[in-house]
Design a protein around this motif. Structure first.
Motif, PDB file in Angstrom:
ATOM      1  N   ARG A  27      -7.797   4.312  -3.533  1.00 13.89           N
ATOM      2  CA  ARG A  27      -7.130   3.385  -4.456  1.00 13.89           C
ATOM      3  C   ARG A  27      -7.192   2.015  -3.948  1.00 13.89           C
ATOM      4  O   ARG A  27      -7.499   1.260  -4.517  1.00 13.89           O
ATOM      5  N   LYS A  28      -7.085   1.752  -2.616  1.00 15.20           N
ATOM      6  CA  LYS A  28      -7.115   0.295  -2.161  1.00 15.20           C
ATOM      7  C   LYS A  28      -7.598   0.300  -0.587  1.00 15.20           C
ATOM      8  O   LYS A  28      -7.297   1.593   0.144  1.00 15.20           O
TER       9      LYS A  28
ATOM     10  N   ALA B 253       0.082   5.584   3.893  1.00 15.37           N
ATOM     11  CA  ALA B 253      -1.170   5.342   3.580  1.00 15.37           C
ATOM     12  C   ALA B 253      -2.026   6.042   4.845  1.00 15.37           C
ATOM     13  O   ALA B 253      -1.599   6.193   5.839  1.00 15.37           O
ATOM     14  N   THR B 254      -3.394   6.173   4.537  1.00 10.68           N
ATOM     15  CA  THR B 254      -4.133   6.842   5.689  1.00 10.68           C
ATOM     16  C   THR B 254      -4.635   5.710   6.610  1.00 10.68           C
ATOM     17  O   THR B 254      -4.910   4.703   6.198  1.00 10.68           O
TER      18      THR B 254
ATOM     19  N   VAL C 144       0.954  -1.242   0.053  1.00  7.44           N
ATOM     20  CA  VAL C 144       0.072  -0.096   0.148  1.00  7.44           C
ATOM     21  C   VAL C 144       0.964   1.316   0.104  1.00  7.44           C
ATOM     22  O   VAL C 144       2.218   1.182   0.596  1.00  7.44           O
ATOM     23  N   GLY C 145       0.385   2.217  -0.420  1.00  7.11           N
ATOM     24  CA  GLY C 145       0.901   3.738  -0.361  1.00  7.11           C
ATOM     25  C   GLY C 145       0.036   4.680  -0.228  1.00  7.11           C
ATOM     26  O   GLY C 145      -0.979   4.630   0.209  1.00  7.11           O
TER      27      GLY C 145
ATOM     28  N   VAL D 177       1.869  -1.871  12.952  1.00 12.88           N
ATOM     29  CA  VAL D 177       1.717  -0.509  13.299  1.00 12.88           C
ATOM     30  C   VAL D 177       2.668   0.368  12.513  1.00 12.88           C
ATOM     31  O   VAL D 177       2.483   1.018  11.510  1.00 12.88           O
ATOM     32  N   LEU D 178       3.962  -0.394  12.565  1.00 11.73           N
ATOM     33  CA  LEU D 178       5.089   0.416  12.072  1.00 11.73           C
ATOM     34  C   LEU D 178       5.123   0.314  10.343  1.00 11.73           C
ATOM     35  O   LEU D 178       5.203   1.225   9.666  1.00 11.73           O
ATOM     36  N   GLY D 179       4.766  -0.997  10.058  1.00  7.51           N
ATOM     37  CA  GLY D 179       4.478  -1.056   8.521  1.00  7.51           C
ATOM     38  C   GLY D 179       3.571  -0.289   7.933  1.00  7.51           C
ATOM     39  O   GLY D 179       3.588   0.538   6.923  1.00  7.51           O
TER      40      GLY D 179
END
Lengths: 531, 80
Positions: A281-282, A248-249, A223-224, A240-242
């Protein structure tokens, strides 16, 4: 912030879904019983009293340290930095200095044997109330291990069991000295990935050297910016870190609460991105199979039906549940009787049930091929070392029944879990979580009991993990037991009767119920504290 | 045996008190400070109760008697 925590003292109720009757009843093929019992009011009052006294004495000690009446062992700013923004005045540092330091000897205990059902500890004493430690040179032998994530008992040193691992060690050595994309892909990795994919029933899988890094390095690849992450309240730090690294929101839904998740999904689809109102977007939902601090199991059938309805993706982190739940150990997907095609990204670790190290991500072939090229872990991190890969291969083959050894480990774990939970329940302790989860948190609530419980259990030769403030809400400290298939019934009996003899924890029923069982052990164990 | 179980029970109560008020975690001089403060307050409260409670109870008793219309002995007049 203590008052804030008072406001959010848990008000969970006992949830009980049956096969027929309630709206989502047809989704669950067996009963889903979870307990989050609320403690009686006097327990909350006494907990705050204890924290109040601790805080007053903390202020007193800080005052004495600031005015030079007491030697300073803490980290302080230098003289030249006194006018800068203060570094150590927030609540976390206050808590660490004044409350954590007093009971610090219960954590980071060095062990000196394999963490099987019993292990050896190095004896450690402190002369200045936990500011420094020194080793006496002796070891405490055969401590019952209730803290290691050794669910299936694969942490063993039996020579026959480790025969293939020794052969691979002599063939490949220990170091890979390269990343997956350069020269670090061995035939062992290919064999392991095929086996993991077959074990889980998916098309393809990829393994990584470190479980934490699997989450934190692969979520940014998936995700971005412009994507939405819906993450459970009590997710692990790696998730959480990832999520934060991805950009991303992130929106949080209440723990295992499907109404909260559905509301977030509906709002996301109706209102879109914050200012432009374009479609996201996703949308990806991050959940875990078993939550390690609560012992609760995710409500997978409902989440899958929600994700299909609102066209979102699901990322399931089975760190604690792979190998530990399900009839043949294939995780929560099998536990609920669902197909692995329902989950888009299956992630798990080999640290807990397989006695090795590392993590995997499994799913459709397109997904895994994408990760092989785009994941930070594949490009930059060293790959898994071959003896560890062989250990996972042997453990998985044992679970799948392929190498002729007995397959009863998952059944034994299930029996041990149910027995242990039932015993603790009968004794009246407050236990959180699902009846089938091998993670058993026993609530202690008061700060004084955290240290006392861990120390007394160690004196009775039982090693437990107690958890306090930063990992749990401040008023709900707990002791977390991890049941293992390698524990015998006598060991579990010893542990549960030790709890009764100690009687240090809050009962679900009235306190001081039966002190007949509190015998001379208390005299012996407490007297030597004072003299 | 009764004395022994009584002593064990009291010891257990003392341990519970220690755990609840976090005095289990304190260093000896902190414990001394805490206990002396607590015992001083307790002694003061008991002493004040000992002095004032009987006086207050008698006054309250007289107040309620007066309220319910009961006359004092010396206001009773003999009607001839």
């Amino acid at each position: 912030s203590l008052i804030q925590e008072a406001g959010c003292l848990c008000v969970f109720s006992v949830l009980y879904f049956q096969k027929n009757g309630i709206s989502n009843g047809t989704l669950y093929k067996k009963t889903f019983i979870e307990h989050f019992e609320q403690a009686p009011m006097y327990v909350a009052v006494l907990t705050f009293l204890g924290f109040g006294v601790g805080t007053i004495f903390g202020y007193l000690r800080d005052f004495m340290r600031a005015w030079g009446l007491e030697k300073r062992n803490v980290a302080t700013e230098r003289e030249q930095q006194k006018d800068f923004v203060p570094l150590y005045q927030d609540f976390e540092n206050f808590y660490t200095r004044n409350l954590y330091m007093r009971i610090r000897d219960n954590w980071n205990r060095p062990i000196c044997s394999v963490p099987g059902p019993q292990f050896d500890l190095m004896e450690r004493v402190t002369d200045d109330y936990n500011w420094t430690f020194r080793f006496t040179g002796r070891t405490i032998k055969n401590v019952i291990n209730m803290g290691s994530y050794n669910y299936l008992g694969f942490a063993e040193t039996d020579v026959n069991a480790l025969k293939t691992v020794t052969i691979e060690l002599q063939k490949y050595g220990t170091g890979i000295c390269s990343t997956r994309q350069e020269m670090g892909t061995l035939d062992k990795h290919v064999e392991l990935e095929k086996l993991v994919a077959k074990f889980l029933g998916v098309e393809d899988a990829m393994v990584f050297g470190m479980g934490f890094a699997t989450n934190s390095m692969n979520i940014p690849a998936l995700v971005g910016k412009g994507c939405l992450i819906l993450s459970d309240e009590l997710n692990h730090t790696s998730l959480v870190l990832g999520a934060r690294l991805s950009g991303a929101t992130i929106r949080i839904f209440k723990h295992n609460n499907m109404q909260s998740l559905e509301k977030l999904l509906r709002d996301a689809i109706i209102y879109g991105q914050p200012r432009s109102h374009r479609a996201w977007r996703k949308i990806i939902i991050l959940v875990e199979g078993i939550y390690s601090m609560e012992g609760s199991i995710v409500r997978l059938p409902e989440i899958v039906s929600l994700k299909k309805k609102y066209k979102a993706y699901l990322y399931l982190d089975e760190a604690h549940s792979i190998g530990a739940v399900g009839a043949t150990g294939r995780g929560v997907v099998e536990y609920f009787g669902m197909s692995p095609d329902d989950v888009d990204v299956l992630m798990g670790t080999f640290t807990k049930s397989f006695g090795a190290a590392g993590g995997y991500i499994a799913g459709k072939k397109d997904l895994v091929d994408f990760l092989r090229t785009h994941s930070h872990s594949a490009v930059y991190a060293t790959s898994m070392c071959p003896p560890v890969a062989e250990q996972i291969i042997r453990a998985m083959k044992c679970l799948m029944g392929q190498d002729g050894t007995t397959q009863g480990k998952v059944r034994q774990l299930g029996k041990n879990t149910r027995y242990f939970r039932r015993r603790l329940h009968e004794m009246g302790f407050i236990i959180y979580g699902n009846d089938d989860s091998p993670v058993v948190p026993l609530l202690l609530y008061m700060p004084g009991k955290i240290g006392a419980f861990a120390r007394r259990m160690l004196e009775k030769n039982i090693g437990v993990v107690v958890v306090g403030f930063p990992a749990t809400p401040i008023t709900e400290s707990r002791a977390r037991f991890c049941v293992s298939a390698a524990h015998t019934r006598e060991m579990l009996d010893t542990v549960s009767t030790a709890d009764v003899l100690l009687k240090l924890t809050s009962d679900a029923k009235e306190v001081g119920r039966s002190c007949v069982s509190v015998i001379l052990n208390l005299n012996n164990s407490f007297l030597h504290l004072f003299f | 045996m009764d004395i022994k179980s009584m002593k064990n029970y009291l010891y257990w109560l003392y341990c519970q008190f220690e755990l609840i008020t976090c005095s289990y975690l304190m260093e000896p001089w902190e414990k001394l400070l805490f206990y002396s403060f607590n015992i001083t307050m307790l002694v003061m409260v008991l002493y004040i109760a000992y002095i004032f409670v009987p006086v207050h109870i008698t006054m309250a008793f007289q107040f309620f008697l007066h309220l319910f219309g009961n006359q004092h002995e010396n206001t009773v007049s003999i009607v001839k």
